[in-house]
Design a protein around this motif. Structure first.
Motif, PDB file in Angstrom:
ATOM      1  N   ASP A   1      49.808 -11.631  45.502  1.00 26.52           N
ATOM      2  CA  ASP A   1      49.328 -10.792  44.408  1.00 26.52           C
ATOM      3  C   ASP A   1      47.974 -11.294  43.901  1.00 26.52           C
ATOM      4  O   ASP A   1      47.051 -10.510  43.657  1.00 26.52           O
ATOM      5  N   LEU A   2      47.863 -12.638  43.746  1.00 24.65           N
ATOM      6  CA  LEU A   2      46.583 -13.203  43.312  1.00 24.65           C
ATOM      7  C   LEU A   2      45.499 -12.957  44.352  1.00 24.65           C
ATOM      8  O   LEU A   2      44.346 -12.643  44.000  1.00 24.65           O
ATOM      9  N   ALA A   3      45.844 -13.080  45.626  1.00 25.22           N
ATOM     10  CA  ALA A   3      44.857 -12.830  46.687  1.00 25.22           C
ATOM     11  C   ALA A   3      44.314 -11.406  46.602  1.00 25.22           C
ATOM     12  O   ALA A   3      43.100 -11.170  46.749  1.00 25.22           O
ATOM     13  N   MET A   4      45.203 -10.452  46.373  1.00 28.15           N
ATOM     14  CA  MET A   4      44.806  -9.052  46.273  1.00 28.15           C
ATOM     15  C   MET A   4      43.841  -8.834  45.114  1.00 28.15           C
ATOM     16  O   MET A   4      42.793  -8.198  45.242  1.00 28.15           O
ATOM     17  N   ARG A   5      44.193  -9.392  43.936  1.00 30.91           N
ATOM     18  CA  ARG A   5      43.361  -9.193  42.767  1.00 30.91           C
ATOM     19  C   ARG A   5      42.053  -9.980  42.855  1.00 30.91           C
ATOM     20  O   ARG A   5      41.034  -9.578  42.313  1.00 30.91           O
ATOM     21  N   ALA A   6      42.094 -11.147  43.544  1.00 36.19           N
ATOM     22  CA  ALA A   6      40.907 -12.003  43.614  1.00 36.19           C
ATOM     23  C   ALA A   6      39.768 -11.364  44.391  1.00 36.19           C
ATOM     24  O   ALA A   6      38.596 -11.667  44.159  1.00 36.19           O
ATOM     25  N   VAL A   7      40.089 -10.455  45.336  1.00 32.67           N
ATOM     26  CA  VAL A   7      39.041  -9.866  46.181  1.00 32.67           C
ATOM     27  C   VAL A   7      38.935  -8.354  46.005  1.00 32.67           C
ATOM     28  O   VAL A   7      38.075  -7.715  46.617  1.00 32.67           O
ATOM     29  N   GLY A   8      39.839  -7.753  45.178  1.00 32.90           N
ATOM     30  CA  GLY A   8      39.734  -6.321  44.906  1.00 32.90           C
ATOM     31  C   GLY A   8      40.030  -5.454  46.107  1.00 32.90           C
ATOM     32  O   GLY A   8      39.333  -4.461  46.346  1.00 32.90           O
ATOM     33  N   GLY A   9      41.072  -5.790  46.891  1.00 34.94           N
ATOM     34  CA  GLY A   9      41.432  -4.980  48.048  1.00 34.94           C
ATOM     35  C   GLY A   9      42.361  -3.838  47.700  1.00 34.94           C
ATOM     36  O   GLY A   9      42.764  -3.661  46.542  1.00 34.94           O
ATOM     37  N   ASP A  10      42.707  -3.045  48.727  1.00 34.00           N
ATOM     38  CA  ASP A  10      43.631  -1.921  48.542  1.00 34.00           C
ATOM     39  C   ASP A  10      45.054  -2.266  48.978  1.00 34.00           C
ATOM     40  O   ASP A  10      46.016  -1.706  48.443  1.00 34.00           O
ATOM     41  N   ARG A  11      45.184  -3.106  49.946  1.00 28.42           N
ATOM     42  CA  ARG A  11      46.508  -3.546  50.382  1.00 28.42           C
ATOM     43  C   ARG A  11      46.369  -4.918  51.027  1.00 28.42           C
ATOM     44  O   ARG A  11      45.280  -5.289  51.494  1.00 28.42           O
ATOM     45  N   ALA A  12      47.476  -5.659  51.058  1.00 29.26           N
ATOM     46  CA  ALA A  12      47.437  -7.007  51.630  1.00 29.26           C
ATOM     47  C   ALA A  12      48.812  -7.357  52.158  1.00 29.26           C
ATOM     48  O   ALA A  12      49.826  -6.766  51.768  1.00 29.26           O
ATOM     49  N   PHE A  13      48.836  -8.329  53.055  1.00 24.11           N
ATOM     50  CA  PHE A  13      50.121  -8.868  53.519  1.00 24.11           C
ATOM     51  C   PHE A  13      49.973 -10.352  53.815  1.00 24.11           C
ATOM     52  O   PHE A  13      48.868 -10.850  54.078  1.00 24.11           O
ATOM     53  N   LEU A  14      51.106 -11.033  53.747  1.00 22.75           N
ATOM     54  CA  LEU A  14      51.164 -12.453  54.087  1.00 22.75           C
ATOM     55  C   LEU A  14      52.133 -12.591  55.264  1.00 22.75           C
ATOM     56  O   LEU A  14      53.283 -12.155  55.175  1.00 22.75           O
ATOM     57  N   ALA A  15      51.649 -13.159  56.349  1.00 23.82           N
ATOM     58  CA  ALA A  15      52.465 -13.351  57.549  1.00 23.82           C
ATOM     59  C   ALA A  15      52.629 -14.840  57.814  1.00 23.82           C
ATOM     60  O   ALA A  15      51.680 -15.617  57.656  1.00 23.82           O
TER      61      ALA A  15
END
Length: 534
Positions: free
Chosen positions: A43-57
């Motif tokens: 969640d922090l990664a998403m907000r830190a860079v202002g993306g539209d979607r993210a995943f952690l693998a």
């Protein structure tokens, strides 16, 4: 969890990011739930860079496959999360896979012209991914963020994600350390609660699997008479060879460990000059790594604990054992060595007590046999004298009395011999896995009268684990309890037979350890019982 705003100009403000990153690092070294941490990190990664979607693998540690464990943003379903990486793995490309292989961050301003990009969501225009690195520098996971805006991500965004990746790696390491610490404590508890060497070796494999990842694990015990290593237990195909002695001390990699009392850690062990391939857990062309440690007693090597890993289908992923894993297995080896010595000391103590009891029984029996033999000799002398006098009615009556006396003497001798036999048999325990409910049912079927006025009630738990025991002796004990219950309670009474796992609360009440399970078998009746003083 905080909310996020897609298409923000640069992601969250720097001050906010640094505060949240600091909090994330603090959480990574404190006690917490790993899954919740990963969700918050993504969640922090998403907000830190202002993306539209993210995943952690995360990398599946047996195969090297990347598995999506968490997602955030637009368009995700359980099915899209599952398929997101499988397409890239099929075609052998993908930005996430590239980052995992190189262990380097990667940023694409225009995915339509990117050589690594594999299209999945149609709106993606730019993408950034960073590795989560293990202690060896190999990727253990990847954080990936996508955007519908071209050139959305900057070097600053990449640096932010790298910092989050480091915090995530720290949390995963701490979580692994805690799991291993708990397992090592459990190992210590478990290995001190059994004095049966065979059961101990099986327990070694079980607890080692809780601490370390391996394809197969095998225990060899050193036979000091033959100076060979005997296969004692194995989790895989070598279980069929338990009891064989494939290595002499000094022979092969395993024999070398036994000879020098030193651990050995090999990647591609077939290339080692000590390799013999005599007794291997996997097909040799599938063997990626081997780790073997000595089982150390106070002043000598007692055996070898060995584990192997299979080659990964992904060339980039190394399945080698680490130095840390070697230290952990060596610690287990020392614990097991101590447990083996304790078990053998206990066995010697029991044998000493048996011999003392045998001596006491022998002295008593010798005296009794001597008395009966003397009496029999007297009866025989008297019989010979009577036979010389003729066979009057009076003589015949005396002969009958003598015959009865001699029979009683013989019966007493037989009884003494039975005591000897029973003592010898009682000291020989032959344990094997068995269904304790089946032993109970057999004892009831053989002992409980078919036409008894006693009512029989059964309540057996069918979910009980297998029990290592001497089936015949345990069945005999059950039969004696059933006989007593039938003989010493009033007519129309009840015999209730139950089996269950002993609840944890009752373990404390009965002074039993908490690190293992206990099976409770109860025979309840309405008899008078045994007085407390007896």
């Amino acid at each position: 969890m905080s909310t996020w705003a897609p298409h923000s100009e640069i992601g969250c403000p720097a001050e906010d990011f640094l505060c949240e990153l600091n909090a994330l690092f603090v959480r990574s070294v404190r006690h917490g739930e790993e899954d919740a941490f990963l969700i918050d990190a993504l969640d922090l990664a998403m907000r830190a860079v202002g993306g539209d979607r993210a995943f952690l693998a995360l990398v599946e540690q047996r195969t090297g496959e990347l598995v999506v464990v968490h997602t955030v943003g637009l368009g995700w379903t359980p099915e899209t999360a599952r398929l997101r990486l499988s397409l890239a793995q099929e075609v052998g490309r993908g930005i996430t896979g590239h980052v995992a292989v190189t262990a380097l961050p990667y940023r694409s301003d225009d995915v339509s012209n990117d050589p690594y990009y594999v299209a999945y969501f149609r709106d993606v225009r730019s993408e950034v991914a960073v590795p989560i690195l293990g202690v060896s520098g190999q990727s253990i996971g990847v954080i990936n963020v996508e955007s519908a805006v071209p050139a959305r991500f900057t070097p600053l965004h990449e640096q932010r994600l790298l910092a989050i990746g480091q915090a995530t790696a720290s949390a995963l390491r701490v979580s692994g350390f805690r799991a291993r610490e708990s397992a090592l404590i459990e190992i210590g508890n478990n290995l001190t609660t059994t004095f049966d060497i065979d059961a101990l070796m099986v327990k070694v494999l079980e607890v080692t699997e809780e601490v370390l990842r391996f394809e197969d694990c095998t225990v060899f015990l050193l036979d000091p008479l033959s100076n060979r290593l005997t296969l004692s237990a194995s989790r895989g195909i070598l279980a069929a060879r338990v009891g064989e002695s494939p290595y002499a001390v000094g022979e092969g990699v395993t024999g070398w460990v036994a000879q020098y009392g030193q651990p050995i850690r090999l990647e591609n062990p077939r290339k080692d000059p000590r390799w013999r391939g005599v007794c291997v857990e996997l097909p040799q062309d599938e063997l990626a790594a081997m780790l073997a440690v000595p089982l150390l007693g106070r002043d000598r090597v007692l055996g070898v604990l060995r584990m192997v890993r299979r080659k990964s289908p992904h060339a980039w992923f190394s399945n080698a054992f680490s130095e840390g894993e070697e230290r952990i297995l060596a610690t287990i080896g020392r614990q097991v060595g101590t447990a083996i010595e304790n078990a053998r000391s206990y066995e010697r103590l029991v044998q000493t007590e048996r011999m003392a009891a045998w001596g006491e029984l022998s002295a008593r029996a010798a005296h009794m046999i001597g008395n009966r033999t003397f009496a029999l000799k007297g009866d025989l002398n008297e019989l010979g004298f009577l036979l010389q006098e003729g066979l009057s009615e009076e003589v015949l009556a005396e002969l009958r009395d003598l015959v009865r006396s001699m029979k009683l003497g013989v019966e007493r001798l037989e009884e003494i011999l039975r005591e000897f036999r029973d003592f010898v048999v009682a000291t020989q325990i032959s344990r094997a896995p068995c269904d304790v409910n089946e032993v109970v049912r057999e004892a009831v079927a053989e002992t409980f009268p078919k036409r008894s006025p006693i009512r029989l009630e059964f309540a057996l738990d069918d979910g009980l684990p297998q029990l290592r025991c001497d089936r015949r002796k345990l069945g005999r004990a059950f039969s004696e309890l059933i006989e007593n219950a039938v003989s010493f309670q009033p007519e129309e009474g009840t015999l209730a037979v139950t089996s269950s796992l002993l609840p944890r609360g009752e373990r404390v009440v009965n002074g039993l350890g908490q690190s293992r399970d206990y099976i409770a078998i109860e025979f309840r009746d309405a008899g008078p019982g045994v007085p407390a003083e007896e």
